[in-house]
Design a protein around this motif. Structure first.
Motif, PDB file in Angstrom:
ATOM      1  N   TRP A  51      10.106 -10.980   1.107  1.00 30.17           N
ATOM      2  CA  TRP A  51      11.048 -10.071   0.280  1.00 30.17           C
ATOM      3  C   TRP A  51       9.814  -9.016  -0.700  1.00 30.17           C
ATOM      4  CZ3 TRP A  51      14.729  -9.612   3.089  1.00 30.17           C
ATOM      5  CH2 TRP A  51      15.337 -11.068   3.709  1.00 30.17           C
ATOM      6  N   ILE A  52       9.258  -8.132   0.190  1.00 23.23           N
ATOM      7  CA  ILE A  52       8.147  -7.339  -0.539  1.00 23.23           C
ATOM      8  C   ILE A  52       8.761  -6.666  -1.737  1.00 23.23           C
ATOM      9  CG2 ILE A  52       6.565  -5.829  -0.159  1.00 23.23           C
ATOM     10  CD1 ILE A  52       6.634  -6.136   2.771  1.00 23.23           C
ATOM     11  N   GLU A  53       9.680  -5.990  -1.636  1.00 22.05           N
ATOM     12  CA  GLU A  53      10.089  -5.300  -2.806  1.00 22.05           C
ATOM     13  C   GLU A  53      10.574  -6.112  -4.018  1.00 22.05           C
ATOM     14  OE1 GLU A  53      11.973  -6.319  -0.167  1.00 22.05           O
ATOM     15  OE2 GLU A  53      13.545  -7.129  -1.215  1.00 22.05           O
ATOM     16  N   ARG A  54      10.938  -7.316  -3.790  1.00 26.02           N
ATOM     17  CA  ARG A  54      11.322  -8.215  -4.942  1.00 26.02           C
ATOM     18  C   ARG A  54       9.891  -8.531  -5.674  1.00 26.02           C
ATOM     19  NH1 ARG A  54      17.046 -10.502  -2.867  1.00 26.02           N
ATOM     20  NH2 ARG A  54      17.233  -8.979  -1.707  1.00 26.02           N
ATOM     21  N   LYS A  55       8.786  -8.969  -4.756  1.00 29.30           N
ATOM     22  CA  LYS A  55       7.497  -9.480  -5.189  1.00 29.30           C
ATOM     23  C   LYS A  55       6.862  -8.399  -6.029  1.00 29.30           C
ATOM     24  CE  LYS A  55       4.405 -12.405  -5.817  1.00 29.30           C
ATOM     25  NZ  LYS A  55       4.982 -13.657  -6.523  1.00 29.30           N
ATOM     26  N   LEU A  56       6.844  -7.151  -5.429  1.00 38.75           N
ATOM     27  CA  LEU A  56       6.328  -5.878  -6.013  1.00 38.75           C
ATOM     28  C   LEU A  56       6.995  -5.559  -7.535  1.00 38.75           C
ATOM     29  CD1 LEU A  56       6.059  -3.401  -3.163  1.00 38.75           C
ATOM     30  CD2 LEU A  56       4.123  -4.696  -4.157  1.00 38.75           C
ATOM     31  N   TYR A  57       8.370  -5.954  -7.315  1.00 39.51           N
ATOM     32  CA  TYR A  57       8.915  -5.754  -8.733  1.00 39.51           C
ATOM     33  C   TYR A  57       8.854  -6.712  -9.892  1.00 39.51           C
ATOM     34  CZ  TYR A  57      12.636  -6.145 -12.118  1.00 39.51           C
ATOM     35  OH  TYR A  57      13.458  -6.254 -13.318  1.00 39.51           O
ATOM     36  N   GLN A  58       8.334  -8.042  -9.216  1.00 38.29           N
ATOM     37  CA  GLN A  58       7.812  -8.942 -10.265  1.00 38.29           C
ATOM     38  C   GLN A  58       6.695  -8.584 -10.781  1.00 38.29           C
ATOM     39  OE1 GLN A  58       7.425 -12.794  -8.003  1.00 38.29           O
ATOM     40  NE2 GLN A  58       9.622 -13.211  -7.975  1.00 38.29           N
ATOM     41  N   TRP A  59       5.525  -8.094  -9.875  1.00 37.18           N
ATOM     42  CA  TRP A  59       4.170  -7.827 -10.495  1.00 37.18           C
ATOM     43  C   TRP A  59       4.470  -6.744 -11.185  1.00 37.18           C
ATOM     44  CZ3 TRP A  59       1.920  -8.116  -4.939  1.00 37.18           C
ATOM     45  CH2 TRP A  59       1.688  -9.181  -4.764  1.00 37.18           C
ATOM     46  N   SER A  60       5.253  -5.788 -11.059  1.00 40.45           N
ATOM     47  CA  SER A  60       5.734  -4.520 -12.013  1.00 40.45           C
ATOM     48  C   SER A  60       5.968  -4.924 -13.477  1.00 40.45           C
ATOM     49  CB  SER A  60       6.563  -3.366 -11.349  1.00 40.45           C
ATOM     50  OG  SER A  60       7.826  -3.952 -11.532  1.00 40.45           O
ATOM     51  N   ARG A  61       6.727  -6.104 -13.370  1.00 39.40           N
ATOM     52  CA  ARG A  61       7.121  -6.400 -14.859  1.00 39.40           C
ATOM     53  C   ARG A  61       5.759  -7.018 -15.635  1.00 39.40           C
ATOM     54  NH1 ARG A  61      12.314  -4.997 -16.058  1.00 39.40           N
ATOM     55  NH2 ARG A  61      12.653  -6.706 -17.531  1.00 39.40           N
ATOM     56  N   GLU A  62       4.898  -7.382 -14.645  1.00 41.67           N
ATOM     57  CA  GLU A  62       3.633  -7.818 -15.446  1.00 41.67           C
ATOM     58  C   GLU A  62       2.564  -6.485 -15.643  1.00 41.67           C
ATOM     59  OE1 GLU A  62      -0.105 -10.792 -14.249  1.00 41.67           O
ATOM     60  OE2 GLU A  62       1.923 -11.092 -13.145  1.00 41.67           O
ATOM     61  N   TYR A  63       2.671  -5.722 -14.788  1.00 40.59           N
ATOM     62  CA  TYR A  63       1.455  -4.602 -14.826  1.00 40.59           C
ATOM     63  C   TYR A  63       1.854  -3.299 -15.312  1.00 40.59           C
ATOM     64  CZ  TYR A  63      -1.465  -7.818 -12.320  1.00 40.59           C
ATOM     65  OH  TYR A  63      -2.418  -8.894 -11.817  1.00 40.59           O
ATOM     66  N   GLY A  64       3.210  -3.054 -15.267  1.00 46.48           N
ATOM     67  CA  GLY A  64       3.727  -1.577 -15.566  1.00 46.48           C
ATOM     68  C   GLY A  64       4.442  -1.194 -14.176  1.00 46.48           C
TER      69      GLY A  64
END
Ligand code: HEM
Length: 501
Positions: A51-64
């Motif tokens: 689930w790419i969109e969910r992984k990218l979302y998790q990273w965005s919580r860390e990186y902005g």
């Protein structure tokens, strides 16, 4: 000793080269957004999960919300929050509205149509023409709404022919929606069992999904060969990948020939004073000698409309149907509103939308809850751009995470819960949210938004007016939270019963 010394020199040289390559790989331009780099060559590809969109979302919580993610060997910018998406695609639309060159896609196709046209004079002329034509100006005597309403008659008949027995509605919805787009584009509708029609639609759709970013990772229908050479285009010349590429090319030729035949038929019966559809409107421009309007461009445009306008709307309706089965209370509320406003025999029209708050709320919640194209279509910067204090150089790929916008817990209460009531205010009125953006925003927002919204409203209302939808008691319903196909979010197959009211 001498051998050892030269071996040593080689090792030192190799080590320096390795360090240099690693440094080169690790480097990013100045004031570039932060984000995961993954591992050399592959970048974050091995870490994306299903689930790419969910992984990218998790990273965005860390990186902005403005983040750089290295996919393969290149950095892509991922925008994960409504405000930055608005800043980029709307406020700086001109800078963020390019499309990337798809190196594996034959230039004879990429240069035409609309979806993959890079920003520039050709794109601007084609977009302007598409907006004007699809908004009803010049699409023949029959308005888009009339065409959509006509199709509901055939769809209802097809459902009625199931005589209350369990059936899978997905194919019927695809064909009905494909008929809408065929009708608007070239004035034809087809019987639901017309084999030629089905062949064209299937081929066109397979092409789309095989080139979408999402499908490159997870779509089981897309062959591995294609996925591989979409990241490393040179693979397409090497067996066994070559076979996948050849099939893709022959599909493209088949679609080109089929659409070319439709254009020839239109040309032979063309009457400049009576434009029947999109093709006629386009032919008029060709005949007027406008340089951006060519036959090749028309073929590409037709293909793009079919591809972009079929699975998208029909899958949204499929999600809506699944929600009706999961939430019978919502189905009842919809029916009550339909009975109240239109009655059981009245004819639904687009003008009813303003009078039906619950129906609007239900549709908006389906758009939010089951984001159809979670990562939209990739954009590219046309010039250097500044965003949230970062510098994004020209020619950088930009993805928006629409799923993240629709599931941001800082904005939505219980984002994982399906609740149309969230869009109804204390007076019982519908609250339109500018944070539900299934069609994206800005200069490249979906060209078919108006058609899609209309067909989803008219189909949903006219189906519920005539039928009550019930789950098949012998089979459990598929879950709502995980889709089956990853290029667009589509529910797992399911069957249902349509009981005539
Ligand atoms: C529920 C249905 C639909 C959804 C969710 C949807 C979603 C989208 C999205 C997310 C994009 C990418 C926008 C961007 O790049 O920022 C797009 C582009 C596009 N859509 Fe749709 N779409 C739908 C229906 C349709 C229909 C019915 C048509 C055909 C009339 C259509 C034609 C297009 C075209 C031509 C583009 C490319 C626009 C451009 O590159 O300038 N779409 N759509």
């Amino acid at each position: 000793m001498e051998i050892d010394a030269s071996l040593c020199n080689y090792l030192v040289a190799a080590f320096i080269l390795l360090c240099f390559s690693f440094y080169h790989w690790y480097q990013r331009p100045k004031r570039f957004p932060p984000g995961p780099r993954g591992i050399p060559v592959l970048g974050v590809l091995p870490f994306l999960g299903r689930w790419i969109e969910r992984k990218l979302y998790q990273w965005s919580r860390e990186y902005g919300p403005v983040m750089a993610v290295r996919l393969g060997r290149k950095d892509m910018i991922v925008l994960s929050d409504y405000d930055v998406i608005n800043q980029a695609f709307v406020k700086q639309g001109q800078k963020f509205s390019g499309r990337r060159h798809l190196s594996f896609y034959p230039p004879s196709h990429e240069k035409y149509g609309l979806v993959f046209l890079d920003y520039g004079p050709l794109f601007k002329s084609q977009r302007k023409f598409g907006v004007a034509t699809l908004s009803g100006l010049g699409v023949g005597n029959s308005s888009m709404e009339t065409r959509v309403k006509e199709e509901t008659f055939y769809l209802n008949e097809a459902i009625r022919s199931k005589h209350g027995k369990t059936f899978d509605i997905s194919k019927l919805l695809s064909k009905a929606i494909a008929n809408n787009i065929c009708s608007v584009t070239f004035g034809m509708r087809y019987d639901y069992d017309d084999t030629k029609f089905l062949e064209i639609i299937d081929t066109v759709l397979n092409d789309l999904w095989s080139i979408s970013l999402y499908s490159r990772f997870h779509d089981p229908q897309v062959n591995t060969a294609f996925r591989s050479f979409s990241f490393e285009p040179k693979f397409r010349f090497i067996p066994p990948f070559r076979a996948g590429y050849q099939k893709f090319m022959s599909d493209l030729e088949f679609v080109k020939a089929s659409l070319g035949q439709i254009i020839d038929e239109h040309d032979a019966t063309f009457d400049g004073k009576n434009l029947r559809d999109f093709v006629d409107a386009f032919l008029k421009q060709i005949k007027a000698g406008k340089k951006e309007f060519t036959r090749k461009q028309l073929v590409g445009y037709m293909r793009d409309l079919l591809v972009a306008g079929t699975d998208t709307s029909s899958s949204t309706l499929l999600w809506a149907a699944l929600c009706l089965l999961h939430f019978p209370d919502a189905q009842q509320k919809l029916y009550d509103e339909i009975k109240d406003i239109i009655g059981s025999e009245g004819s639904v029209s687009a003008s009813h939308t303003t009078m039906m708050p619950y129906t609007n709320a239900f549709i908006q919640e389906v758009f939010r809850f089951r984001t159809l194209a979670p990562l939209g279509i990739i954009h590219k910067t046309n010039e250097d751009a500044e965003l949230s204090g970062y510098v994004i150089p020209r020619n950088t790929a930009v993805i928006i995470n629409i799923w993240a916008v629709h599931n941001d817990p800082d904005y939505w209460k219980d984002p994982g819960t399906f609740r149309p009531e969230r869009f109804i205010d204390e007076n019982g009125d519908f609250v339109k949210s500018n944070r539900v953006i299934p069609f994206s925003v800005g200069m490249r927002r979906c060209l078919g938004e108006q058609l899609a919204r209309m067909e989803i409203f008219i189909f949903l209302v006219s189906l519920l007016q005539k039928f009550e939808f019930l789950p098949d008691e012998d089979e459990s319903l598929p879950p709502l939270d995980y889709p089956s196909r990853a290029s667009a979010f589509v529910p797992h197959p399911f069957k249902m019963i349509a009981r005539e009211r």
